[in-house]
Design an enzyme around this catalytic site. Sequence first.
Site, PDB file in Angstrom:
ATOM      1  N   ASN A   1       0.876  -1.170   0.000  1.00 21.66           N
ATOM      2  CA  ASN A   1       0.000   0.000   0.000  1.00 21.66           C
ATOM      3  C   ASN A   1       0.917   1.224   0.000  1.00 21.66           C
ATOM      4  O   ASN A   1       1.431   1.618   1.039  1.00 21.66           O
ATOM      5  CB  ASN A   1      -0.884  -0.054   1.251  1.00 21.66           C
TER       6      ASN A   1
ATOM      7  N   ARG B   1      -2.471  -1.975  -3.558  1.00 23.81           N
ATOM      8  CA  ARG B   1      -3.655  -1.140  -3.387  1.00 23.81           C
ATOM      9  C   ARG B   1      -3.548   0.018  -4.368  1.00 23.81           C
ATOM     10  O   ARG B   1      -2.530   0.723  -4.395  1.00 23.81           O
ATOM     11  CB  ARG B   1      -3.704  -0.595  -1.969  1.00 23.81           C
TER      12      ARG B   1
ATOM     13  N   HIS C   1     -12.523   3.514  -0.189  1.00 14.18           N
ATOM     14  CA  HIS C   1     -12.552   2.507   0.896  1.00 14.18           C
ATOM     15  C   HIS C   1     -13.270   1.234   0.453  1.00 14.18           C
ATOM     16  O   HIS C   1     -13.764   0.469   1.283  1.00 14.18           O
ATOM     17  CB  HIS C   1     -13.293   3.017   2.152  1.00 14.18           C
TER      18      HIS C   1
ATOM     19  N   ARG D   1     -11.309  16.274   7.083  1.00 15.45           N
ATOM     20  CA  ARG D   1     -12.119  16.672   5.915  1.00 15.45           C
ATOM     21  C   ARG D   1     -13.537  17.030   6.345  1.00 15.45           C
ATOM     22  O   ARG D   1     -14.114  16.384   7.216  1.00 15.45           O
ATOM     23  CB  ARG D   1     -12.196  15.534   4.895  1.00 15.45           C
TER      24      ARG D   1
ATOM     25  N   GLU E   1      -8.114  -4.677   5.238  1.00 20.01           N
ATOM     26  CA  GLU E   1      -7.952  -4.391   3.813  1.00 20.01           C
ATOM     27  C   GLU E   1      -6.807  -5.202   3.208  1.00 20.01           C
ATOM     28  O   GLU E   1      -6.894  -5.631   2.065  1.00 20.01           O
ATOM     29  CB  GLU E   1      -7.718  -2.882   3.620  1.00 20.01           C
TER      30      GLU E   1
END
Length: 403
Positions: free
Chosen positions: A12, A96, A185, A246, A389
């Site tokens: 990743n 990823r 995601h 965010r 993940e």
Amino acid sequence: MTAEPTRVLVLNSGSSSVKYQLLDMVENRRLAVGLVERIGEETSRLVHTPLATGGERRVHEGPMADHDAALKAVAAELAADGLGLDSPRLAAIGHRVVHGGLRFTEPTVIDEAVLAEIERLVPVAPLHNPANLTGIRTARALRPDLPQIAVFDTAFHTTMPEHAARYAIDVATADAHRIRRYGFHGTSHAYVSRRTARLLGKDPSEVNVIVLHLGNGASASAVAGGRCVDTSMGLTPLEGLVMGTRSGDIDPAVTFHLKRVAGMSADEIDELLNKKSGLVGLCGDNDMREIRRRIDEGDEAAALAFDIYIHRLKKYLGAYTAVLGRVDAVAFTAGVGENAAPVRAAAMAGLEGLGMAVDADRNAVRSDAPRLISPDGSPVAVAVVPTDEELEIAQQTYALVTA
Ligand code: ADP
């Protein structure tokens, strides 16, 4: 001793970091996990945990100029445990990749054409795809003969119907600039929705699940019978829930207003909404542990930030209940979702009318295992399902190379 290629390295690659895991897909275990941070700085740091040998965690500090240097350092660490990238037991490397646009709906074997397409998507994922590409190119240079698979964050959301994926803006403008809701995601939403079905003893095709992935970035998804039908992130990961830094949903007119009245540039507004908003913008902290501690001390800004965060979650729970028509389960996951019992309790408070409730004792239990936290007989099962993940990327990668 078998020398079958049963291992997958998951990479990743972020803009200044690389996270990695080496897994054995037949023995069903993790052999090594690690992280390189601050690539390109003087203070780069590699932390490697050799799970297979049961050895001590190893930390190396010192400058690593780029991803090439970082991956070579990772390869050296793996080799020191007898798990080098040259091992015949390595079946593939799974990468990823954040943005796969509309084209990549499945894990994909990487070749030059795939690289070019990921590159073409850079304008819609300027922070992520370039870093992912760097990681892929470096890994390919290290093992050119090995299958390298891209697993896309957007792929799970490509099943969204047009009415959920389109913004209500001029179609020609949207199409010219590939403006639509992609969602992110996805690897986590896929894994958690399936794992939730299993927790209920059902096949994913039989259940409707709302997944709340609440990490530093946060997103919700509505998954009907194993297929994503809506998700809260859009063209970029900025839309939707209140996140660590965010804003999530906001009237787009705020951006022109800031330009007109505050003279801010597009880059400054981008930075404001992505880096200086959300929990950190509201109260100065983005870590939910710290926010809870401040609330316990009577801090009003922290309490308001928490309330805004929870209010947005409730709105999405209501919206996705309507989108799905019937909800079998709500699953909380990621750093906040897995660990912050007060967030789960507050998000569910007052939702009895939607069939959702949390049992206080069950919610308070700390565990790494997927578990139900709703009372027995509750119409909607509420669950905590730790995301994984890396495992999902490894499984998708291995499935593709052994197909
Ligand atoms: P990401 O992968 O998006 O960086 P994570 O899923 O690791 O994020 O989540 C990180 C966040 O999880 C932290 O910022 C913090 O708010 C929250 N978190 C982690 N542990 C706890 C905890 N024990 N209690 C409350 N919140 C926690």
